[in-house]
Scaffold this active site. Structure first.
Site, PDB file in Angstrom:
ATOM      1  N   GLU A 139       0.809  -1.228   0.000  1.00  0.00           N
ATOM      2  CA  GLU A 139       0.000   0.000   0.000  1.00  0.00           C
ATOM      3  C   GLU A 139       0.842   1.278   0.000  1.00  0.00           C
ATOM      4  O   GLU A 139       0.685   2.148   0.866  1.00  0.00           O
ATOM      5  CB  GLU A 139      -0.992  -0.016   1.167  1.00  0.00           C
ATOM      6  N   GLU A 163      -5.528  -8.728   0.595  1.00  0.00           N
ATOM      7  CA  GLU A 163      -6.229  -8.355   1.834  1.00  0.00           C
ATOM      8  C   GLU A 163      -7.688  -8.083   1.532  1.00  0.00           C
ATOM      9  O   GLU A 163      -8.014  -7.461   0.509  1.00  0.00           O
ATOM     10  CB  GLU A 163      -5.625  -7.092   2.472  1.00  0.00           C
TER      11      GLU A 163
END
Ligand code: BGP
Length: 479
Positions: free
Chosen positions: A163, A372
């Site tokens: 991320e 995720e």
């Protein structure tokens, strides 16, 4: 429902070293920037114990096997591998991950390994200037080379930086903005250095790991326009650009988009791109996109003279405490009346998963793996000694359904890794916000009250969602 997943589709779970391992001062590991960030902010708790996966990984892998997992995505802690500025490799750090990888392989579970998930060693921050300095690039290169050489014979799926988009969008929250005076401008220099590190990892993986595949891990939140008002559509596009598309474009094409070059020009921003940089980035061809996707956002037009508002995430778990951001002239985020919200004000929107997969496939034509997706909740043992988590079970089931639809739409997806297998430390809420298929019997208060992990039971209790996932995987969903 008859989900159709391709042969060999990976059904797994996901974690990150600093959130699950504990043992932060053991066997030569030195502090990471995120340890300090965790300790400084309430209701953060420090990560010295968390799920104590470091000592109990064999028990955790046995439970993964019982659940039927075929993949496990975890990260390597940089300060366990290279604990100090002399660059010496820590044999105990190598031994820990060797043990985990071998345990997984023996259980028939494919390891998917993240190289960087927020735990830069403090020595890199203090002695090299962290992500702000190009000196981080050779240090990162040495670290990832060490990982590829030590584990590349058995680990074939690698992830570069987790991320990056969220780290740049929420620098203060994730510890990246420390020491930066003009975040508005200088975050683009940091972003560029991260892109160079990503490129170094991709190029080295291809050079050193026989049959190795590697990709980036954008956090992807689809953005819907609030209405069919044309200005809202542009606002949704702006939000998409500034929170995720800018990053995905760079990973896919090895260069910044004309949109971003234009934005820099208009704002007098110099991201410090040097000769040869773009060539390095272009050479780094990702094999896939690893996608973290939990929710959606909704955008509306924000006029240029609107009052700016920061994104104040809900850090308490009391519904309704989130403040949506307003970026004058670009977009404002707002509440979506068509979806439910978690206690932390995250949209519960499984359709967002199909949207994300369709969008990313249409734009980039790279195979994808979900790294995720999960449901954060307040949880405790009920009087029958079990942990009932119907909301998580429904959320995971509905997301898998939407992935099945995306695959029917023609999207190439090769795995799903739910966040997370055991409860672990939430980025912002310690053990108060839980995501696991397996309950860890401890609270932040219990962890804070002791310095000795052996005094904590940390009993593993499979939740209802564990048994649901187990039967889903066993039901032949992979037909
Ligand atoms: C992702 C991070 C994870 C994890 C997850 C849940 O963005 O990659 O590390 O923490 O979000 O977030 P939180 O723990 O804040 O609920």
């Amino acid at each position: 429902w008859n989900p159709r997943f391709p042969e060999g589709f990976l059904f797994g779970a996901s974690s990150a070293a600093w959130q699950v391992e504990g043992a932060t001062t053991e066997d030569g590991r030195t502090p990471a920037i995120i340890d300090l960030n965790s300790q400084k902010k309430a209701p953060f708790v420090d990560n010295k114990f968390t799920a104590d996966h470091y000592h109990r990984y064999a028990e955790d892998v046995a439970l993964m096997k019982e659940c039927g997992l075929t993949s496990y995505r975890f990260s390597i802690a940089w300060p366990r591998i290279i604990p100090a500025a002399d660059g010496a490799v820590n044999p105990d750090g190598i031994a820990f991950y060797n043990g985990l990888i071998d345990e997984l392989l023996a259980a028939g579970i494919t390891p998917i390994v993240t190289l960087y998930h927020y735990d830069m060693p403090v020595w890199v921050e203090e002695e090299l200037g962290g992500w702000r300095s190009r000196d981080v690039i050779p240090a990162f290169e040495h670290y990832v080379r060490t990982c590829f050489e030590a584990f590349g014979d058995r680990v074939k799926y690698w992830l570069s930086i987790n991320e990056q988009n969220m780290q740049i969008c929420y620098g203060d929250w994730l510890g990246v903005s420390k020491g930066v005076e003009d975040w508005f401008r200088d975050k683009w220099k940091i972003n560029h250095i991260m892109n160079l590190c990503h490129a170094v990892a991709v190029n080295l993986c291809h050079e050193l790991v026989a049959g190795g595949k590697i990709g980036p891990v954008p956090g992807y939140v689809p953005i819907y326009p609030e209405t069919c008002r044309p200005e809202d559509q542009i606002a949704a596009m702006n939000a998409e650009e500034f929170t995720e598309k800018i990053w995905c474009d760079t990973y896919a094409y090895g260069d910044y988009s004309p949109f971003l070059y234009n934005y820099w020009r208009n704002h007098g921003i110099d991201p410090d791109i040097r000769p040869g940089d773009i060539e390095t980035m272009k050479r780094a061809k990702s094999d896939f996109l690893a996608v973290n996707c939990y929710r959606s956002n909704t955008a509306r037009h924000a006029p240029a003279d609107a009052e700016a508002q920061d994104y104040l995430l809900n850090a308490s778990g009391n519904k309704g405490e989130l403040t949506f951001p307003v970026v004058p002239g670009q977009y404002a985020l707002t509440r979506n009346p068509y979806v439910e919200y978690t206690d932390w004000d995250w949209e519960i929107d499984p359709v967002a998963m199909r949207y994300a997969l369709r969008y990313l496939w249409d734009h980039y034509r790279l195979p994808m793996v979900i790294t995720e997706n999960g449901f954060g909740a307040h949880e405790s043992k009920s009087s029958d000694g079990k942990v009932h988590d119907p909301q998580r079970l429904n959320y995971i089931r509905d997301n898998l359904y939407q992935i099945g639809l995306a695959i029917e739409d023609g999207v190439e997806v090769f795995g799903y890794n739910a966040w997370t297998f055991t409860d672990l430390l939430s980025t912002g809420n310690g053990m108060a916000k839980r995501y696991g298929f397996v309950f860890i019997d401890t609270t932040d208060e219990e962890q804070k009250a002791t310095d000795d992990v052996s005094t904590l039971a940390l009993t593993r209790i499979p939740k209802d969602s564990f048994y649901w996932y187990q039967s889903f995987i066993a039901s032949g969903a992979t037909q």
